[in-house]
Design a protein around this motif. Structure first.
Motif, PDB file in Angstrom:
ATOM      1  N   ALA A  51      90.365  14.776  44.213  1.00 14.64           N
ATOM      2  CA  ALA A  51      90.184  16.072  44.872  1.00 14.64           C
ATOM      3  C   ALA A  51      89.266  16.975  44.054  1.00 14.64           C
ATOM      4  CB  ALA A  51      91.532  16.743  45.095  1.00 14.64           C
ATOM      5  N   ASP A  54      85.733  15.609  44.496  1.00 16.34           N
ATOM      6  CA  ASP A  54      85.192  15.918  45.827  1.00 16.34           C
ATOM      7  C   ASP A  54      84.815  17.393  45.981  1.00 16.34           C
ATOM      8  OD1 ASP A  54      85.462  13.274  46.554  1.00 16.34           O
ATOM      9  OD2 ASP A  54      87.382  13.561  47.571  1.00 16.34           O
ATOM     10  N   SER A  55      85.452  18.258  45.207  1.00 21.03           N
ATOM     11  CA  SER A  55      85.167  19.691  45.318  1.00 21.03           C
ATOM     12  C   SER A  55      83.928  20.120  44.524  1.00 21.03           C
ATOM     13  CB  SER A  55      86.376  20.511  44.868  1.00 21.03           C
ATOM     14  OG  SER A  55      86.550  20.397  43.471  1.00 21.03           O
TER      15      SER A  55
END
Length: 91
Positions: A51, A54-55
């Protein structure tokens, strides 16, 4: 006088070039989202790691992957780079 100028020039050049050697993996701002603690010793679990990856912006992802692919640059970050490779890079 010339020796003094040469020494000062060399000192200034080394200070300026030292900053340019710092890479994406050396930046605490880039690395902090992947760790659970402020000392950056314990990495987050795989789902949270993904996560955080992906950010990130594509530019940061590419810079980090490039450094992880360089054996000399990635050595101090071996565990981190292994996790990036497991993610398939910038996918």
């Amino acid at each position: 006088m010339n020796i003094r100028n040469i020494c000062l020039g060399a000192l200034a050049l080394s200070m300026v070039s030292g900053v340019s050697f710092a890479g994406a993996l050396d930046s605490p701002d880039n690395m902090a989202p992947f760790f659970t603690d402020s000392s950056m010793k314990t990495m987050k679990p795989k789902a949270e790691f993904k996560a955080a990856w992906d950010s990130m912006t594509k530019d940061k992802q590419e810079a980090m992957m490039k450094e992880c692919q360089d054996a000399a640059m990635s050595k101090p970050y071996a565990e981190f780079c292994a996790n990036l490779q497991a993610l398939g890079g910038a996918n």
